[in-house]
Design a protein around this motif. Structure first.
Motif, mmCIF file in Angstrom:
data_model
loop_
_atom_site.group_PDB
_atom_site.id
_atom_site.type_symbol
_atom_site.label_atom_id
_atom_site.label_comp_id
_atom_site.label_asym_id
_atom_site.label_seq_id
_atom_site.Cartn_x
_atom_site.Cartn_y
_atom_site.Cartn_z
ATOM 1 N N ASP A 9 34.584 -27.484 75.852
ATOM 2 C CA ASP A 9 35.546 -27.347 76.698
ATOM 3 C C ASP A 9 36.759 -27.641 76.160
ATOM 4 O OD1 ASP A 9 34.639 -30.085 77.017
ATOM 5 O OD2 ASP A 9 35.783 -30.254 78.844
ATOM 6 N N ASP A 35 33.081 -22.985 78.602
ATOM 7 C CA ASP A 35 32.277 -23.539 79.639
ATOM 8 C C ASP A 35 30.912 -22.721 79.578
ATOM 9 O OD1 ASP A 35 32.174 -21.221 81.723
ATOM 10 O OD2 ASP A 35 34.370 -21.600 81.623
ATOM 11 N N ALA A 37 29.114 -21.003 81.863
ATOM 12 C CA ALA A 37 29.160 -19.536 82.287
ATOM 13 C C ALA A 37 29.396 -18.423 81.259
ATOM 14 C CB ALA A 37 29.821 -19.459 83.558
ATOM 15 N N ARG A 56 28.669 -31.929 78.685
ATOM 16 C CA ARG A 56 29.575 -32.187 79.580
ATOM 17 C C ARG A 56 30.737 -31.184 79.777
ATOM 18 N NH1 ARG A 56 29.739 -38.619 80.540
ATOM 19 N NH2 ARG A 56 27.442 -38.974 80.447
ATOM 20 N N PRO A 58 33.149 -28.509 82.742
ATOM 21 C CA PRO A 58 33.374 -28.242 84.015
ATOM 22 C C PRO A 58 32.876 -26.813 84.402
ATOM 23 C CG PRO A 58 35.201 -27.619 82.533
ATOM 24 C CD PRO A 58 34.351 -28.516 81.952
ATOM 25 N N GLY A 59 32.502 -26.684 85.836
ATOM 26 C CA GLY A 59 31.610 -25.497 86.072
ATOM 27 C C GLY A 59 30.168 -25.559 85.472
ATOM 28 N N VAL A 60 29.668 -24.652 84.867
ATOM 29 C CA VAL A 60 28.226 -24.630 84.377
ATOM 30 C C VAL A 60 28.368 -25.429 83.182
ATOM 31 C CG1 VAL A 60 26.500 -23.081 83.524
ATOM 32 C CG2 VAL A 60 27.848 -22.216 85.315
ATOM 33 N N ASP A 61 27.621 -26.645 83.363
ATOM 34 C CA ASP A 61 27.568 -27.606 82.168
ATOM 35 C C ASP A 61 26.507 -27.033 81.265
ATOM 36 O OD1 ASP A 61 24.986 -28.190 83.023
ATOM 37 O OD2 ASP A 61 25.658 -29.921 83.885
ATOM 38 N N GLU A 64 22.612 -26.173 82.339
ATOM 39 C CA GLU A 64 22.242 -25.137 82.686
ATOM 40 C C GLU A 64 22.535 -23.871 82.051
ATOM 41 O OE1 GLU A 64 23.640 -22.464 86.742
ATOM 42 O OE2 GLU A 64 24.259 -24.399 86.648
#
Length: 233
Positions: A9, A35, A37, A56, A58-61, A64
């Protein structure tokens, strides 16, 4: 040429990784994502050999995103990068199917070597992560004198003490599995067990095939989950 997707990120971090990797003749950065996604979509579009994945975000880390990449695009292998070697999230990403783990504080040459190693189908497991695994599983591991393990780091168990999931393994394969879980390389295992490196590679390959595992990272996890290693080993 090994194609690489960078996922972090922080744009400056991605820029630094790009500069390091593209200085090598055999590595090519084909895309970036900020990110998880976007990373999954980029993997689908670009089919990279290796995904360098931050944990780490934001959103989909990264955890996942790693699970999605492994499930949907298994040809692309994931190398997890994190700031802290005691980060439980990084360990979770390995359980999700990542093929390696590296600290962001690693030297540039270590990043290059890790990418090449993962691309070649092997895995990167830092010795300090192996110790972290032991800490995480401490309450589930037998002691050296317990009935589930001998704790000597090399001897074979009788079949009655072997977890059902591992009873298809030979005593020698169990020895090799224990060594892999301790973070030893093939050369170190060969020296310890007085085997050739080729024979060790054969045993590791047999472990992967019999247990349905992707790489050494998953062998380490399986060993800890099934008590092949002990708290005192």
């Amino acid at each position: 040429m090994t194609s690489v997707l960078l996922v972090d990120d922080q744009a400056l971090v991605r820029m630094g990784f790009r500069m390091v990797l593209e200085a090598e003749d055999d590595l090519e950065v084909v895309g970036e994502a900020g990110d998880g996604a976007v990373a999954v979509r980029q993997v689908a579009a670009l089919d990279p050999d290796v995904v360098v994945m931050d944990v780490r975000m934001p959103g989909v880390d990264g955890i996942e995103a790693t699970a999605r990449v492994v499930a949907e695009h298994p040809r692309s292998r994931v190398l997890v990068l994190t700031t802290f070697d005691v980060d439980d999230h990084a360990f979770a990403a390995l359980r999700a199917g990542a093929s390696g783990f590296l600290l962001k504080s690693a030297e540039p040459a270590q990043l290059v070597d890790a990418v090449r190693t993962v691309a070649a189908g092997s895995s990167v497991v830092a010795p300090r992560l192996v110790r972290r695994m032991l800490d995480l599983f401490a309450d589930r591991l037998p002691t050296a004198g317990g009935g589930d393990g001998d704790g000597d780091g090399g001897g074979a168990r009788d079949d009655g003490a072997v977890p059902p999931a591992l009873r298809g393994l030979t005593p020698r394969e169990l020895e090799v599995m224990r060594c892999v879980a301790r973070g030893l390389s093939n050369a170190e295992i060969a020296e310890l067990l007085v085997l050739s490196t080729t024979t060790v590679k054969t045993h590791v390959g047999s472990l992967l095939a019999k247990l349905g595992l992707r790489d050494r990272v998953q062998v380490v996890i399986a060993a800890y989950e099934n008590g092949v290693v002990t708290r005192d080993a």
